[in-house]
Design an enzyme around this catalytic site. Structure first.
Site, PDB file in Angstrom:
ATOM      1  N   LYS A  86       0.860  -1.181   0.000  1.00 13.79           N
ATOM      2  CA  LYS A  86       0.000   0.000   0.000  1.00 13.79           C
ATOM      3  C   LYS A  86       0.899   1.235   0.000  1.00 13.79           C
ATOM      4  O   LYS A  86       1.759   1.396   0.886  1.00 13.79           O
ATOM      5  CB  LYS A  86      -0.869  -0.023   1.253  1.00 13.79           C
ATOM      6  CG  LYS A  86      -2.262   0.519   1.082  1.00 13.79           C
ATOM      7  CD  LYS A  86      -3.054   0.256   2.356  1.00 13.79           C
ATOM      8  CE  LYS A  86      -4.446   0.816   2.261  1.00 13.79           C
ATOM      9  NZ  LYS A  86      -5.124   0.772   3.563  1.00 13.79           N
TER      10      LYS A  86
HETATM   11  O1  G3P Z   1      -7.810   1.603   4.955  1.00 12.76           O
HETATM   12  C1  G3P Z   1      -7.905   2.988   4.943  1.00 12.76           C
HETATM   13  C2  G3P Z   1      -9.279   3.565   5.169  1.00 12.76           C
HETATM   14  O2  G3P Z   1     -10.277   2.644   4.984  1.00 12.76           O
HETATM   15  C3  G3P Z   1      -9.383   4.414   6.390  1.00 12.76           C
HETATM   16  O3  G3P Z   1     -10.679   4.628   6.856  1.00 12.76           O
HETATM   17  O4  G3P Z   1     -12.322   5.412   8.554  1.00 12.76           O
HETATM   18  O5  G3P Z   1      -9.870   5.873   8.877  1.00 12.76           O
HETATM   19  O6  G3P Z   1     -11.146   7.068   7.120  1.00 12.76           O
HETATM   20  P1  G3P Z   1     -11.015   5.809   7.892  1.00 12.76           P
END
Ligand code: G3P
Length: 220
Positions: A86
């Site tokens: 990633k």
């Molecule tokens: O994997 C990265 C992403 O899904 C992060 O989500 O909820 O931290 O914005 P969030």
């Protein structure tokens, strides 16, 4: 649409995989820190996830220059054939993605917020692109509109390699519904959201009445 689990929690991954619905896992430094993750155990943790999940497991790089990202990515990819590296969307990230993809290492380009970022990610060789939905909503912008635009734009072109859009930063089942209707290839969801997607009060009520009626049959 495939479901990935957006977590670094082994117990959540084991449970969701047992449901037979998880095609992959995405992790990030925040999710690993949330599990109390230690630096020395990071690689073993990623390997453990790969042993549980029969599909791509995204492990994020945490360096900022192309050479560092490539070195980190090569180390991560060597852990298991399921590892997807990633890489954040930024100029050095694009250069690193090009180098990694030329070496046959799959990249998930993350922190992607706009259509041009997504197209550039695909051009640099990214196998997966992760537009973030919820973080747009957090700043009072329409994350789903951005996701739809990204899916449409990526679908307009051939990139010479497969590119799949992962709807990320998913916060609730309505985001999942919209991701499916917009044609996201993959939706990566926290375990809590996966559970919310399974449950419905009419299902619970229907099951309750079926079981009550079956009791009558059993006692007849
Ligand atoms: O994997 C990265 C992403 O899904 C992060 O989500 O909820 O931290 O914005 P969030």
């Amino acid at each position: 649409m495939k479901f990935f689990l957006d977590t670094a929690s082994i117990s959540e991954i084991e449970e969701a995989v047992s449901w037979g619905v998880v095609s992959g896992v995405t992790t990030n430094p925040t999710l690993y820190a949330r599990e109390g993750g230690k630096l020395a155990e990071f690689h073993a943790h990623i390997k453990r996830i790969c042993d549980i999940v029969d599909g791509p497991v995204s492990a994020e790089t945490v360096t900022l220059t192309r050479d560092e990202i490539v070195a980190e990515g090569e180390t991560l990819a060597a852990l298991d054939p399921h590892v997807v590296v990633k890489v954040p969307t930024m100029p050095e990230g694009l250069a690193a993605t090009k180098a990694l993809s030329e070496r046959g290492i799959a990249v998930n380009m993350t922190l992607c917020f706009t259509v041009p970022q997504a197209i550039l990610a695909a051009r640099s060789g990214a196998r997966y692109i992760s537009p973030f939905v919820g973080r747009f909503d957090d700043i009072s912008e329409d994350g789903l509109e951005q996701l739809g635009n990204t899916i449409a734009a990526i679908g307009n072109y051939e990139f010479g390699h497969p590119v799949e859009v992962i709807a990320a930063s998913i916060r609730h089942p309505q985001h999942v519904v919209a991701s499916a209707l917009l044609g996201a290839d993959i939706c990566t969801v926290p375990f809590k959201v996966l559970g919310q997607c399974v449950k419905h009060p009419l299902t619970d009520r229907g099951l309750e009445s079926f079981l009550a009626d079956w009791e009558k049959v059993r006692n007849s």
